[in-house]
Design a protein around this motif. Structure first.
Motif, PDB file in Angstrom:
ATOM      1  N   ALA A  60       0.837  -1.198   0.000  1.00 21.23           N
ATOM      2  CA  ALA A  60       0.000   0.000   0.000  1.00 21.23           C
ATOM      3  C   ALA A  60       0.878   1.257   0.000  1.00 21.23           C
ATOM      4  N   ASP A  61       1.934   1.261   0.803  1.00 21.59           N
ATOM      5  CA  ASP A  61       2.825   2.423   0.857  1.00 21.59           C
ATOM      6  C   ASP A  61       3.487   2.674  -0.495  1.00 21.59           C
ATOM      7  N   GLU A  62       3.925   1.613  -1.146  1.00 20.94           N
ATOM      8  CA  GLU A  62       4.546   1.764  -2.468  1.00 20.94           C
ATOM      9  C   GLU A  62       3.537   2.271  -3.492  1.00 20.94           C
ATOM     10  N   TYR A  63       2.314   1.777  -3.427  1.00 21.45           N
ATOM     11  CA  TYR A  63       1.263   2.213  -4.348  1.00 21.45           C
ATOM     12  C   TYR A  63       0.991   3.708  -4.172  1.00 21.45           C
ATOM     13  N   HIS A  64       0.841   4.153  -2.926  1.00 20.45           N
ATOM     14  CA  HIS A  64       0.589   5.576  -2.660  1.00 20.45           C
ATOM     15  C   HIS A  64       1.768   6.435  -3.131  1.00 20.45           C
ATOM     16  N   ALA A  65       2.981   5.992  -2.847  1.00 19.73           N
ATOM     17  CA  ALA A  65       4.169   6.748  -3.246  1.00 19.73           C
ATOM     18  C   ALA A  65       4.297   6.824  -4.763  1.00 19.73           C
ATOM     19  N   ALA A  66       4.041   5.722  -5.448  1.00 16.40           N
ATOM     20  CA  ALA A  66       4.139   5.705  -6.906  1.00 16.40           C
ATOM     21  C   ALA A  66       3.080   6.614  -7.525  1.00 16.40           C
ATOM     22  N   PHE A  67       1.862   6.594  -6.976  1.00 16.42           N
ATOM     23  CA  PHE A  67       0.817   7.475  -7.500  1.00 16.42           C
ATOM     24  C   PHE A  67       1.207   8.935  -7.290  1.00 16.42           C
ATOM     25  N   ALA A  68       1.753   9.253  -6.129  1.00  9.83           N
ATOM     26  CA  ALA A  68       2.174  10.628  -5.847  1.00  9.83           C
ATOM     27  C   ALA A  68       3.253  11.073  -6.846  1.00  9.83           C
ATOM     28  N   ARG A  69       4.193  10.194  -7.149  1.00 11.81           N
ATOM     29  CA  ARG A  69       5.236  10.536  -8.132  1.00 11.81           C
ATOM     30  C   ARG A  69       4.643  10.738  -9.513  1.00 11.81           C
ATOM     31  N   TYR A  70       3.704   9.889  -9.897  1.00 10.30           N
ATOM     32  CA  TYR A  70       3.024  10.015 -11.193  1.00 10.30           C
ATOM     33  C   TYR A  70       2.322  11.366 -11.269  1.00 10.30           C
ATOM     34  N   ARG A  71       1.609  11.717 -10.212  1.00 13.28           N
ATOM     35  CA  ARG A  71       0.875  12.989 -10.168  1.00 13.28           C
ATOM     36  C   ARG A  71       1.849  14.167 -10.237  1.00 13.28           C
ATOM     37  N   GLU A  72       2.951  14.079  -9.495  1.00 11.69           N
ATOM     38  CA  GLU A  72       3.971  15.136  -9.505  1.00 11.69           C
ATOM     39  C   GLU A  72       4.618  15.267 -10.883  1.00 11.69           C
ATOM     40  N   ASP A 102      -0.286  15.007 -25.509  1.00  8.58           N
ATOM     41  CA  ASP A 102       1.094  15.472 -25.393  1.00  8.58           C
ATOM     42  C   ASP A 102       2.080  14.320 -25.175  1.00  8.58           C
ATOM     43  N   GLY A 103       1.571  13.208 -24.642  1.00 15.86           N
ATOM     44  CA  GLY A 103       2.432  12.075 -24.325  1.00 15.86           C
ATOM     45  C   GLY A 103       2.926  12.099 -22.896  1.00 15.86           C
ATOM     46  N   ALA A 104       2.652  13.185 -22.171  1.00 15.17           N
ATOM     47  CA  ALA A 104       3.113  13.297 -20.779  1.00 15.17           C
ATOM     48  C   ALA A 104       2.477  12.228 -19.909  1.00 15.17           C
ATOM     49  N   ASP A 105       1.204  11.945 -20.124  1.00 17.00           N
ATOM     50  CA  ASP A 105       0.535  10.932 -19.312  1.00 17.00           C
ATOM     51  C   ASP A 105       1.232   9.585 -19.455  1.00 17.00           C
ATOM     52  N   SER A 106       1.467   9.177 -20.673  1.00 11.25           N
ATOM     53  CA  SER A 106       2.116   7.889 -20.919  1.00 11.25           C
ATOM     54  C   SER A 106       3.529   7.864 -20.335  1.00 11.25           C
ATOM     55  N   GLU A 107       4.264   8.929 -20.543  1.00 14.78           N
ATOM     56  CA  GLU A 107       5.639   8.997 -20.051  1.00 14.78           C
ATOM     57  C   GLU A 107       5.687   8.946 -18.525  1.00 14.78           C
ATOM     58  N   CYS A 108       4.832   9.727 -17.870  1.00 16.61           N
ATOM     59  CA  CYS A 108       4.821   9.760 -16.399  1.00 16.61           C
ATOM     60  C   CYS A 108       4.311   8.443 -15.825  1.00 16.61           C
ATOM     61  N   GLU A 112       6.799   6.311 -13.465  1.00 13.49           N
ATOM     62  CA  GLU A 112       6.573   6.393 -12.028  1.00 13.49           C
ATOM     63  C   GLU A 112       5.552   5.423 -11.442  1.00 13.49           C
ATOM     64  N   PHE A 113       4.636   4.908 -12.257  1.00 18.88           N
ATOM     65  CA  PHE A 113       3.486   4.240 -11.657  1.00 18.88           C
ATOM     66  C   PHE A 113       3.086   2.909 -12.294  1.00 18.88           C
ATOM     67  N   ARG A 114       3.361   2.688 -13.545  1.00 15.61           N
ATOM     68  CA  ARG A 114       2.795   1.574 -14.299  1.00 15.61           C
ATOM     69  C   ARG A 114       2.929   0.207 -13.619  1.00 15.61           C
ATOM     70  N   TYR A 115       4.137  -0.210 -13.338  1.00 16.47           N
ATOM     71  CA  TYR A 115       4.331  -1.568 -12.831  1.00 16.47           C
ATOM     72  C   TYR A 115       3.876  -1.719 -11.379  1.00 16.47           C
ATOM     73  N   VAL A 116       4.049  -0.661 -10.582  1.00 18.98           N
ATOM     74  CA  VAL A 116       3.514  -0.702  -9.218  1.00 18.98           C
ATOM     75  C   VAL A 116       1.998  -0.808  -9.291  1.00 18.98           C
ATOM     76  N   ASP A 117       1.385  -0.036 -10.186  1.00 17.85           N
ATOM     77  CA  ASP A 117      -0.067  -0.060 -10.364  1.00 17.85           C
ATOM     78  C   ASP A 117      -0.544  -1.452 -10.770  1.00 17.85           C
ATOM     79  N   ILE A 118       0.134  -2.076 -11.714  1.00 17.56           N
ATOM     80  CA  ILE A 118      -0.249  -3.414 -12.161  1.00 17.56           C
ATOM     81  C   ILE A 118      -0.133  -4.413 -11.005  1.00 17.56           C
ATOM     82  N   LEU A 119       0.981  -4.365 -10.292  1.00 20.00           N
ATOM     83  CA  LEU A 119       1.151  -5.281  -9.169  1.00 20.00           C
ATOM     84  C   LEU A 119       0.085  -5.041  -8.103  1.00 20.00           C
TER      85      LEU A 119
END
Length: 170
Positions: A60-72, A102-108, A112-119
């Motif tokens: 859960a902590d990793e998921y929250h941190a990864a989402f925060a990085r994606y948002r940032e 713009d591609g920013a969503d995919s890049e970010c 920052e988030f893709r694999y943590v999100d999948i897991l």
């Protein structure tokens, strides 16, 4: 705006494609096969995400941190997520179309988030919170099939009976 959310049928498809498992430890196990990340292209992930996925488990902590990085990351690119909500156990948000174009969503997301999100999306905690098994059990029973005890076996029964999981969720 693009809504970032995994619906119940999409989770089922992910479970079917990735395979499921169950473990009741304090660390969340995943339905993602152990060798899955071996073949994934992780060359564009941040050091933080690489560390988080190194054990192939998302807490859960990793998921929250990864989402925060994606948002940032999106914010640094000039885009803000809208309607951000944590609907236990996952985040839901609207991504500006401009960020997608713009591609920013995919890049970010990738960095920052893709694999943590999948897991995380395939963790026991999330699967149990979105447990579609009552609908699957009913679907099997309507066809005269006694449902198995666990989700993996139920999904196998559906497959063997030629039943597509989304059919049971309608």
């Amino acid at each position: 705006m693009t809504m970032v959310r995994l619906g119940p049928w999409a989770l089922v498809i992910a479970v079917v494609l990735l395979g499921g498992c169950s473990n009741s430890g304090t660390e969340q196990s995943t339905a993602v096969p152990a060798g899955w990340l071996k073949d994934a292209d992780t060359s564009n992930v941040s050091a933080a995400q690489a560390e988080e996925i190194s054990d192939r488990v998302a807490t859960a902590d990793e998921y929250h941190a990864a989402f925060a990085r994606y948002r940032e990351c999106l914010s640094a690119a000039g885009f803000e997520l809208e309607n951000v909500q944590f609907n236990h156990p996952v985040y839901e948000a609207r991504v500006p179309n401009a960020a997608v174009e713009d591609g920013a969503d995919s890049e970010c997301y990738q960095a920052e988030f893709r694999y943590v999100d999948i897991l995380w999306q395939n963790s026991d905690l999330v699967q149990e919170a979105r447990d579609p098994s009552p609908a699957f059990r009913e679907c099997l029973q309507e066809r005269g099939i006694e449902p198995a005890e666990n989700m993996n076996e139920i999904l196998e029964q559906l497959r063997e009976a030629g039943i597509e999981p989304p059919e049971c969720l309608q």
